[in-house]
Write a protein that holds these residues in place. Structure first.
Motif, PDB file in Angstrom:
ATOM      1  N   MET A 181       0.944  -1.209  -0.004  1.00 44.09           N
ATOM      2  CA  MET A 181      -0.032  -0.084   0.011  1.00 44.09           C
ATOM      3  C   MET A 181       0.767   1.325   0.092  1.00 44.09           C
ATOM      4  SD  MET A 181      -2.980   1.189   2.919  1.00 44.09           S
ATOM      5  CE  MET A 181      -4.014  -0.192   2.573  1.00 44.09           C
ATOM      6  N   SER A 182       0.451   1.947  -0.884  1.00 40.46           N
ATOM      7  CA  SER A 182       1.441   3.343  -0.923  1.00 40.46           C
ATOM      8  C   SER A 182       0.942   4.363   0.103  1.00 40.46           C
ATOM      9  CB  SER A 182       1.269   4.065  -2.447  1.00 40.46           C
ATOM     10  OG  SER A 182      -0.073   4.503  -2.773  1.00 40.46           O
ATOM     11  N   ARG A 183       1.719   5.389   0.242  1.00 41.59           N
ATOM     12  CA  ARG A 183       1.313   6.420   1.191  1.00 41.59           C
ATOM     13  C   ARG A 183       0.097   7.251   0.875  1.00 41.59           C
ATOM     14  NH1 ARG A 183       5.456  11.789   2.732  1.00 41.59           N
ATOM     15  NH2 ARG A 183       3.971  12.632   4.170  1.00 41.59           N
ATOM     16  N   ASP A 184      -0.036   7.502  -0.514  1.00 37.80           N
ATOM     17  CA  ASP A 184      -1.427   8.192  -0.810  1.00 37.80           C
ATOM     18  C   ASP A 184      -2.778   7.313  -0.431  1.00 37.80           C
ATOM     19  OD1 ASP A 184       0.236  10.173  -1.572  1.00 37.80           O
ATOM     20  OD2 ASP A 184       0.432   9.279  -3.701  1.00 37.80           O
ATOM     21  N   ASP A 185      -2.636   5.837  -0.468  1.00 38.38           N
ATOM     22  CA  ASP A 185      -3.827   5.218  -0.236  1.00 38.38           C
ATOM     23  C   ASP A 185      -4.243   5.058   1.122  1.00 38.38           C
ATOM     24  OD1 ASP A 185      -2.193   2.620  -2.346  1.00 38.38           O
ATOM     25  OD2 ASP A 185      -3.602   4.049  -2.822  1.00 38.38           O
ATOM     26  N   PHE A 186      -3.885   5.862   2.170  1.00 33.07           N
ATOM     27  CA  PHE A 186      -4.195   5.795   3.654  1.00 33.07           C
ATOM     28  C   PHE A 186      -4.036   7.366   4.137  1.00 33.07           C
ATOM     29  CE2 PHE A 186       0.204   4.459   4.225  1.00 33.07           C
ATOM     30  CZ  PHE A 186       0.216   5.159   5.181  1.00 33.07           C
ATOM     31  N   VAL A 187      -4.916   7.276   5.246  1.00 24.51           N
ATOM     32  CA  VAL A 187      -4.666   8.882   5.929  1.00 24.51           C
ATOM     33  C   VAL A 187      -4.625   8.347   7.491  1.00 24.51           C
ATOM     34  CG1 VAL A 187      -7.195   9.103   6.186  1.00 24.51           C
ATOM     35  CG2 VAL A 187      -5.641  10.973   6.401  1.00 24.51           C
ATOM     36  N   THR A 188      -3.798   9.006   8.257  1.00 20.87           N
ATOM     37  CA  THR A 188      -3.388   8.790   9.493  1.00 20.87           C
ATOM     38  C   THR A 188      -3.830   9.917  10.488  1.00 20.87           C
ATOM     39  OG1 THR A 188      -1.617   7.515   8.790  1.00 20.87           O
ATOM     40  CG2 THR A 188      -1.794   8.289  11.160  1.00 20.87           C
ATOM     41  N   GLY A 189      -4.594   9.766  11.589  1.00 20.74           N
ATOM     42  CA  GLY A 189      -4.726  10.516  12.589  1.00 20.74           C
ATOM     43  C   GLY A 189      -4.141  10.226  13.817  1.00 20.74           C
ATOM     44  N   LYS A 213       4.201   8.123   7.449  1.00 21.13           N
ATOM     45  CA  LYS A 213       5.346   9.208   7.368  1.00 21.13           C
ATOM     46  C   LYS A 213       4.689  10.545   7.879  1.00 21.13           C
ATOM     47  CE  LYS A 213       8.538   6.871   5.473  1.00 21.13           C
ATOM     48  NZ  LYS A 213      10.002   6.835   6.220  1.00 21.13           N
ATOM     49  N   GLY A 214       3.333  10.766   7.641  1.00 27.26           N
ATOM     50  CA  GLY A 214       2.620  12.018   8.201  1.00 27.26           C
ATOM     51  C   GLY A 214       1.197  11.650   8.468  1.00 27.26           C
ATOM     52  N   ALA A 215       0.852  12.578   9.479  1.00 22.62           N
ATOM     53  CA  ALA A 215      -0.509  12.241  10.051  1.00 22.62           C
ATOM     54  C   ALA A 215      -1.242  13.785  10.509  1.00 22.62           C
ATOM     55  CB  ALA A 215      -0.189  11.531  11.246  1.00 22.62           C
ATOM     56  N   TYR A 216      -2.167  13.596  10.788  1.00 24.43           N
ATOM     57  CA  TYR A 216      -3.166  14.860  11.129  1.00 24.43           C
ATOM     58  C   TYR A 216      -3.221  14.815  12.633  1.00 24.43           C
ATOM     59  CZ  TYR A 216      -4.617  15.598   6.414  1.00 24.43           C
ATOM     60  OH  TYR A 216      -4.839  15.631   4.949  1.00 24.43           O
ATOM     61  N   VAL A 217      -2.767  15.705  13.409  1.00 24.33           N
ATOM     62  CA  VAL A 217      -2.751  15.856  14.884  1.00 24.33           C
ATOM     63  C   VAL A 217      -3.645  16.408  15.554  1.00 24.33           C
ATOM     64  CG1 VAL A 217      -1.043  15.853  16.512  1.00 24.33           C
ATOM     65  CG2 VAL A 217      -0.221  15.194  14.640  1.00 24.33           C
ATOM     66  N   GLY A 218      -4.296  15.893  16.431  1.00 24.41           N
ATOM     67  CA  GLY A 218      -5.504  16.483  17.282  1.00 24.41           C
ATOM     68  C   GLY A 218      -4.778  17.417  18.580  1.00 24.41           C
ATOM     69  N   ALA A 224       9.160  12.090  16.726  1.00 20.58           N
ATOM     70  CA  ALA A 224       8.838  10.526  16.843  1.00 20.58           C
ATOM     71  C   ALA A 224       8.663  10.003  15.438  1.00 20.58           C
ATOM     72  CB  ALA A 224       7.501  10.527  17.389  1.00 20.58           C
ATOM     73  N   GLY A 225       9.069  10.770  14.387  1.00 24.56           N
ATOM     74  CA  GLY A 225       9.192  10.083  12.992  1.00 24.56           C
ATOM     75  C   GLY A 225       8.174  10.234  12.049  1.00 24.56           C
ATOM     76  N   VAL A 226       7.298  11.393  12.520  1.00 24.35           N
ATOM     77  CA  VAL A 226       6.083  11.445  11.682  1.00 24.35           C
ATOM     78  C   VAL A 226       5.921  12.913  11.521  1.00 24.35           C
ATOM     79  CG1 VAL A 226       3.418  11.325  11.657  1.00 24.35           C
ATOM     80  CG2 VAL A 226       4.884   9.537  12.959  1.00 24.35           C
ATOM     81  N   ALA A 227       5.813  13.287  10.015  1.00 27.51           N
ATOM     82  CA  ALA A 227       5.546  14.585   9.830  1.00 27.51           C
ATOM     83  C   ALA A 227       3.900  15.076  10.030  1.00 27.51           C
ATOM     84  CB  ALA A 227       5.827  15.045   8.186  1.00 27.51           C
ATOM     85  N   VAL A 228       3.863  16.399  10.475  1.00 28.85           N
ATOM     86  CA  VAL A 228       2.326  16.898  10.920  1.00 28.85           C
ATOM     87  C   VAL A 228       1.932  17.549   9.759  1.00 28.85           C
ATOM     88  CG1 VAL A 228       1.159  18.587  12.202  1.00 28.85           C
ATOM     89  CG2 VAL A 228       3.224  17.365  13.197  1.00 28.85           C
ATOM     90  N   GLN A 229       1.079  16.856   8.985  1.00 23.50           N
ATOM     91  CA  GLN A 229       0.399  17.417   7.930  1.00 23.50           C
ATOM     92  C   GLN A 229      -0.479  18.602   8.170  1.00 23.50           C
ATOM     93  OE1 GLN A 229      -1.446  13.390   6.765  1.00 23.50           O
ATOM     94  NE2 GLN A 229      -0.206  13.578   4.920  1.00 23.50           N
ATOM     95  N   ALA A 230      -1.393  18.431   9.293  1.00 21.92           N
ATOM     96  CA  ALA A 230      -2.035  19.541   9.958  1.00 21.92           C
ATOM     97  C   ALA A 230      -2.230  19.325  11.312  1.00 21.92           C
ATOM     98  CB  ALA A 230      -3.246  19.804   9.068  1.00 21.92           C
ATOM     99  N   GLN A 231      -2.679  20.485  11.979  1.00 22.22           N
ATOM    100  CA  GLN A 231      -3.192  20.309  13.363  1.00 22.22           C
ATOM    101  C   GLN A 231      -4.601  20.591  13.298  1.00 22.22           C
ATOM    102  OE1 GLN A 231      -0.798  22.193  16.348  1.00 22.22           O
ATOM    103  NE2 GLN A 231       1.077  20.688  16.138  1.00 22.22           N
ATOM    104  N   VAL A 232      -5.250  19.950  14.282  1.00 25.07           N
ATOM    105  CA  VAL A 232      -6.889  19.656  14.198  1.00 25.07           C
ATOM    106  C   VAL A 232      -7.321  19.991  15.429  1.00 25.07           C
ATOM    107  CG1 VAL A 232      -9.095  18.572  13.354  1.00 25.07           C
ATOM    108  CG2 VAL A 232      -6.904  18.344  11.872  1.00 25.07           C
ATOM    109  N   LEU A 233      -8.269  21.120  15.698  1.00 25.39           N
ATOM    110  CA  LEU A 233      -8.851  21.149  17.255  1.00 25.39           C
ATOM    111  C   LEU A 233      -9.592  19.877  17.406  1.00 25.39           C
ATOM    112  CD1 LEU A 233      -8.942  23.181  19.368  1.00 25.39           C
ATOM    113  CD2 LEU A 233     -11.124  24.027  18.210  1.00 25.39           C
ATOM    114  N   GLU A 234      -9.607  19.413  18.586  1.00 22.66           N
ATOM    115  CA  GLU A 234     -10.189  18.097  18.747  1.00 22.66           C
ATOM    116  C   GLU A 234     -11.594  18.075  18.891  1.00 22.66           C
ATOM    117  OE1 GLU A 234      -8.166  15.937  22.200  1.00 22.66           O
ATOM    118  OE2 GLU A 234      -6.414  15.741  20.824  1.00 22.66           O
TER     119      GLU A 234
END
Length: 245
Positions: free
Chosen positions: A1-9, A74-79, A177-187
Motif C-alpha cells: 500500500m502506498s502512502r497516498d492510499d491511506f490517511v493517519t490521525g 510518514k505523516g499524520a493529522y494531529v489533534g 517521533a518520526g511523523v510529519a505533521v500534515q495539519a493540526q486539528v482542534l479536537e
C-alpha cells in the motif's frame, strides 16, 4: 500500500495517545485498517511538560498502528486541545468585480479580510478559520456564493487560536517521533464531525468531550460552529476527588 492510499490521525491526550490509520472509501468514509493505543506520558492538560516522554509515547502508539495496518506512517493529522485555545467570530467584506458576480477569488479575499480583523498577540497563532455563513448584498444564510450575482460579499468566520509555543512543542514531539505533521486539528471540531448529525447542528447543540486532563467544548447553531474552547477540568480531577472521599 502506498502512502497516498491511506490517511493517519493521532489523538494526543493527557491519559492516552491513539493513532488511527484509515483507507478512504467512496462517499467520504474511512475503512479503519490500523489502531495504536498507548498510555500517555509527558503531557499535562494537553500541554507537553516532558518532551522525551511525549516523543516515546507517540512513537509507540504509531508503531502499534503501523504493525496492524502493515504500512509505514510518514505523516499524520494531529489533534490539539488545551486551555490555551481561544475562539472568536469575526466578519469580512469584499466588493465584487465589474460583472457583479461572486468569484472564488472574492471568497478568498473576504475570508482573508475576516482573518486580518483578528487582533492577534505575537505569542498566539491561528489554528482554524471556519466559515459560518456568507451574505450576498446583505442577504444572509448563503452557503455557496460562487456564481451568485451581487455587488458585496460578506462572510462570518469562526477563528480558533492557540499559544504558538505550545503548538510548536507538540508538533516537534510528533516530528521527532518520526511523523510529519500534515495539519493540526482542534479536537472538539474533529469529534463533532464524528458524533453530531446535521439536524443536531442545525437545531443547536453543545458537544462536551470529557477527557483525562481537559474537557473540550463545541457549540453549534444553524448548522454552523458558534463557539469552541477547552477547560482544564476533566476525568483526572474527578478521580482524585473521589479517591479522597
Amino acid at each position: 500500500m502506498s502512502r497516498d492510499d491511506f490517511v493517519t490521525g493521532i489523538d494526543i491526550g493527557t491519559t492516552k495517545i491513539c493513532t488511527v490509520v484509515g483507507r478512504p472509501l467512496e462517499g467520504g468514509s474511512l475503512d479503519i485498517i490500523g489502531v495504536g493505543l498507548h498510555p500517555s506520558a509527558g503531557l499535562k492538560r494537553g500541554i507537553v511538560v516532558d518532551r522525551q516522554l511525549t516523543i516515546d509515547s507517540v512513537r509507540q502508539s504509531v508503531e502499534q498502528a503501523q504493525r496492524m495496518a502493515n504500512v509505514e506512517i510518514k505523516g499524520a493529522y494531529v489533534g490539539i486541545s488545551g486551555d490555551h485555545i481561544n475562539s472568536t467570530n469575526v466578519t469580512g467584506r469584499v466588493h465584487t468585480g465589474p460583472h457583479n458576480e461572486v468569484t472564488a477569488e472574492d471568497v478568498e479575499k473576504a475570508i482573508q479580510s475576516a482573518r486580518d480583523s483578528v487582533s492577534l498577540p505575537s505569542d498566539r497563532e491561528i489554528i482554524h478559520t471556519v466559515v459560518r455563513e456568507f451574505a450576498v448584498d446583505g442577504q444572509p444564510g448563503v452557503s455557496r456564493p460562487i456564481g451568485m450575482s451581487g455587488r458585496r460579499l460578506d462572510v462570518e468566520v469562526h477563528v480558533v487560536t492557540g499559544m504558538a509555543s505550545i503548538i510548536a512543542n507538540l508538533e516537534r514531539c510528533v516530528q521527532d517521533a518520526g511523523v510529519a505533521v500534515q495539519a493540526q486539528v482542534l479536537e472538539p471540531l474533529a469529534t463533532s464531525l464524528a458524533v453530531l448529525t446535521e439536524a443536531e447542528r442545525d437545531l443547536g447543540v453543545i458537544l462536551v468531550d470529557i477527557g483525562g486532563g481537559t474537557t473540550d467544548i463545541a457549540v453549534f447553531l444553524d448548522n454552523a460552529i458558534y463557539h469552541t474552547s477547552a477547560i482544564p477540568v476533566a476525568g483526572n480531577q474527578v478521580t482524585r476527588d473521589l479517591a479522597k472521599l
